[in-house]
Design a protein around this motif. Structure first.
Motif, PDB file in Angstrom:
ATOM      1  N   GLN A   1      59.398   1.840  12.284  1.00 37.85           N
ATOM      2  CA  GLN A   1      60.349   0.614  14.031  1.00 37.85           C
ATOM      3  C   GLN A   1      60.769  -0.104  12.704  1.00 37.85           C
ATOM      4  N   LYS A   2      61.265   0.967  11.167  1.00 37.29           N
ATOM      5  CA  LYS A   2      62.482  -0.083   9.639  1.00 37.29           C
ATOM      6  C   LYS A   2      62.837   0.539  10.551  1.00 37.29           C
ATOM      7  N   GLY A   3      64.167  -0.060  10.582  1.00 36.15           N
ATOM      8  CA  GLY A   3      66.087  -0.150  10.829  1.00 36.15           C
ATOM      9  C   GLY A   3      66.286   0.704   9.230  1.00 36.15           C
ATOM     10  N   GLY A   4      67.432   0.672   9.419  1.00 39.52           N
ATOM     11  CA  GLY A   4      68.261   1.688   8.035  1.00 39.52           C
ATOM     12  C   GLY A   4      67.619   2.502   7.960  1.00 39.52           C
ATOM     13  N   VAL A   5      66.066   3.392   8.147  1.00 37.84           N
ATOM     14  CA  VAL A   5      65.750   4.049   7.118  1.00 37.84           C
ATOM     15  C   VAL A   5      66.193   5.878   7.846  1.00 37.84           C
ATOM     16  N   GLY A   6      67.653   5.841   8.739  1.00 39.66           N
ATOM     17  CA  GLY A   6      68.215   7.283   9.306  1.00 39.66           C
ATOM     18  C   GLY A   6      67.961   7.674  10.309  1.00 39.66           C
ATOM     19  N   LYS A   7      67.041   6.786  11.007  1.00 39.68           N
ATOM     20  CA  LYS A   7      66.794   7.480  12.414  1.00 39.68           C
ATOM     21  C   LYS A   7      68.313   7.894  13.229  1.00 39.68           C
ATOM     22  N   THR A   8      68.985   7.457  13.907  1.00 38.69           N
ATOM     23  CA  THR A   8      70.656   7.498  14.297  1.00 38.69           C
ATOM     24  C   THR A   8      70.671   8.653  14.302  1.00 38.69           C
ATOM     25  N   THR A   9      70.763   8.504  12.425  1.00 35.09           N
ATOM     26  CA  THR A   9      72.173   9.391  11.574  1.00 35.09           C
ATOM     27  C   THR A   9      71.408  10.838  12.318  1.00 35.09           C
ATOM     28  N   THR A  10      69.290  10.871  11.483  1.00 34.69           N
ATOM     29  CA  THR A  10      68.969  12.000  12.083  1.00 34.69           C
ATOM     30  C   THR A  10      69.160  12.791  13.228  1.00 34.69           C
TER      31      THR A  10
ATOM     32  N   THR B   1      64.972  11.386   4.001  1.00 35.05           N
ATOM     33  CA  THR B   1      66.256  11.308   3.848  1.00 35.05           C
ATOM     34  C   THR B   1      66.992  10.524   2.855  1.00 35.05           C
ATOM     35  N   MET B   2      67.535  10.150   2.632  1.00 40.55           N
ATOM     36  CA  MET B   2      68.443   9.901   1.617  1.00 40.55           C
ATOM     37  C   MET B   2      68.339   9.658  -0.018  1.00 40.55           C
ATOM     38  N   TYR B   3      68.100  11.009   0.176  1.00 40.04           N
ATOM     39  CA  TYR B   3      67.942  12.002  -1.359  1.00 40.04           C
ATOM     40  C   TYR B   3      68.024  11.359  -2.291  1.00 40.04           C
TER      41      TYR B   3
ATOM     42  N   LEU C   1      65.572  18.860   2.572  1.00 39.51           N
ATOM     43  CA  LEU C   1      65.905  17.684   1.947  1.00 39.51           C
ATOM     44  C   LEU C   1      67.067  16.642   2.432  1.00 39.51           C
ATOM     45  N   ILE C   2      67.362  16.049   3.142  1.00 36.05           N
ATOM     46  CA  ILE C   2      68.693  14.972   3.024  1.00 36.05           C
ATOM     47  C   ILE C   2      69.125  13.872   1.964  1.00 36.05           C
ATOM     48  N   PRO C   3      70.281  14.953   1.279  1.00 37.98           N
ATOM     49  CA  PRO C   3      70.302  13.884   0.249  1.00 37.98           C
ATOM     50  C   PRO C   3      71.319  12.272   0.585  1.00 37.98           C
ATOM     51  N   ARG C   4      71.040  11.534  -0.695  1.00 36.44           N
ATOM     52  CA  ARG C   4      71.983  10.518  -0.228  1.00 36.44           C
ATOM     53  C   ARG C   4      73.403  10.718  -0.081  1.00 36.44           C
ATOM     54  N   SER C   5      74.066  10.995   0.927  1.00 33.56           N
ATOM     55  CA  SER C   5      75.477  11.337   1.039  1.00 33.56           C
ATOM     56  C   SER C   5      77.023  10.405   1.326  1.00 33.56           C
ATOM     57  N   VAL C   6      77.582  10.277   0.692  1.00 34.74           N
ATOM     58  CA  VAL C   6      79.109   9.524   1.626  1.00 34.74           C
ATOM     59  C   VAL C   6      79.878  10.541   2.733  1.00 34.74           C
ATOM     60  N   ARG C   7      79.498  11.399   2.060  1.00 35.96           N
ATOM     61  CA  ARG C   7      79.891  12.298   3.434  1.00 35.96           C
ATOM     62  C   ARG C   7      79.776  11.219   4.879  1.00 35.96           C
ATOM     63  N   ILE C   8      78.033  12.099   4.727  1.00 34.51           N
ATOM     64  CA  ILE C   8      77.429  11.480   5.577  1.00 34.51           C
ATOM     65  C   ILE C   8      77.210   9.792   6.571  1.00 34.51           C
ATOM     66  N   SER C   9      77.645   9.048   5.315  1.00 33.30           N
ATOM     67  CA  SER C   9      77.617   7.489   5.576  1.00 33.30           C
ATOM     68  C   SER C   9      79.013   7.281   7.042  1.00 33.30           C
ATOM     69  N   GLU C  10      80.385   8.114   6.120  1.00 23.19           N
ATOM     70  CA  GLU C  10      81.399   7.867   6.667  1.00 23.19           C
ATOM     71  C   GLU C  10      81.812   8.726   8.514  1.00 23.19           C
TER      72      GLU C  10
END
Ligand code: ADP
Ligand code: MG
Length: 269
Positions: free
Chosen positions: A18-27, A201-203, A229-238
């Motif tokens: 229920q937290k936003g911005g934790v990587g639900k959609t990205t995952t 995520t965002m490790y 583990l999913i690393p924090r990655s600029v490519r993922i967020s782009e």
């Protein structure tokens, strides 16, 4: 690329926190894309009014498009709203439009308000079967960051819950509330539901904090946490700004490889 085993029946996973911005959609979109690129048949159902999953999958979802809103509220069959994703074979999306923002309230007065998504999915699975179409291997439901009726519909429709956890401060905050809610669903609405999977995520491997959080979550949920583990990655967020998942945007990036690993683990469980 690598091929993954098909499950013996369609696995339906709700991606929730229920937290936003934790990587639900990205995952959701990246695991779905990874599984589809490994040969599996995968449907993503976007039930977040923001429509971020639809965007990332490159599927149009402006206000005039038939969407999951019409399925939930206007009794459209799912087959009328599902679109093929442009970049990856046998990856499909039931998009969300902005109309979904009102659905939370509209659902309240409808018959079987908690079960509408489940029924629509059941019908769609039967429809595919009678049409001689390939069975779906995975269905992922991308939830909004709340525990309202849309999320309850997702919990009622799924067999599994997948929880992405951000490796940051307060990672576990809110988790006990989420688990309590899931227990209530299990007790009253869907006894088949299990929390099968937790993904870190965002490790950020440079910080002690991330390592501590990861170790802490693994200790609490030894069976559920994926090794990947999913690393924090600029490519993922782009990737979403190019209407893509990282799987096609930058397939050799560490982000893409880590989602492939997570997808393989999930498929092999
Ligand atoms: P949620 O669906 O839980 O609200 P999102 O998946 O939309 O969360 O992610 C929130 C933000 O964090 C987005 O801008 C997304 O691009 C970014 N993000 C998600 N995962 C990563 C990652 N592994 N590395 C870097 N940024 C990420
Ligand atoms: Mg989201």
């Amino acid at each position: 690329g690598r091929r993954l085993p098909r499950p013996t029946k369609t696995r339906i996973l709700t991606v929730a926190n229920q937290k936003g911005g934790v990587g639900k959609t990205t995952t959701t979109v990246n695991i779905a894309a990874a599984l589809a690129s490994a040969g599996l048949h995968v449907l993503v159902i976007d039930i977040d009014p923001q429509g971020n999953a639809s965007t990332a999958l490159g599927v149009p979802h402006h206000a005039e498009i038939d969407s999951i809103y019409d399925v939930l509220i206007n009794d459209f069959p799912m087959s009328d709203v599902i679109q093929e994703c442009p970049d990856i074979d046998h990856l499909y999306c039931a998009p969300a439009t902005i109309h979904l923002a009102g659905a939370e309230i509209e659902l309240v007065s409808l018959v079987a308000r908690e079960q509408r998504l489940r029924r629509a999915i059941d019908e769609y699975v039967k429809f595919r079967q009678s049409n001689g179409e390939e069975r779906l291997d995975f269905i992922f439901i991308d939830c909004p960051p709340s525990l309202g009726l849309l999320t309850v519909n997702a919990f009622c429709a799924a067999n599994e819950v997948m929880i992405p956890i951000q490796c940051e401060y307060y990672a576990l905050e809110g988790l006990s509330q989420l688990l309590k809610n899931i227990e209530m669903i299990q007790k009253h609405l869907n006894s088949d539901l299990t929390v099968s999977t937790i993904l870190l995520t965002m490790y950020d491997g440079r910080t002690n904090l991330a390592a501590h959080v990861a170790a802490d979550v693994r200790e609490h949920f030894p069976k559920q946490v994926l090794r990947a583990l999913i690393p924090r990655s600029v490519r993922i967020s782009e990737a979403p700004s190019y209407q893509q998942t990282v799987m096609t945007y930058d397939p050799s990036s560490t982000g893409a490889l880590s989602y492939l690993e997570a997808a393989a683990e999930l498929a092999e469980r």
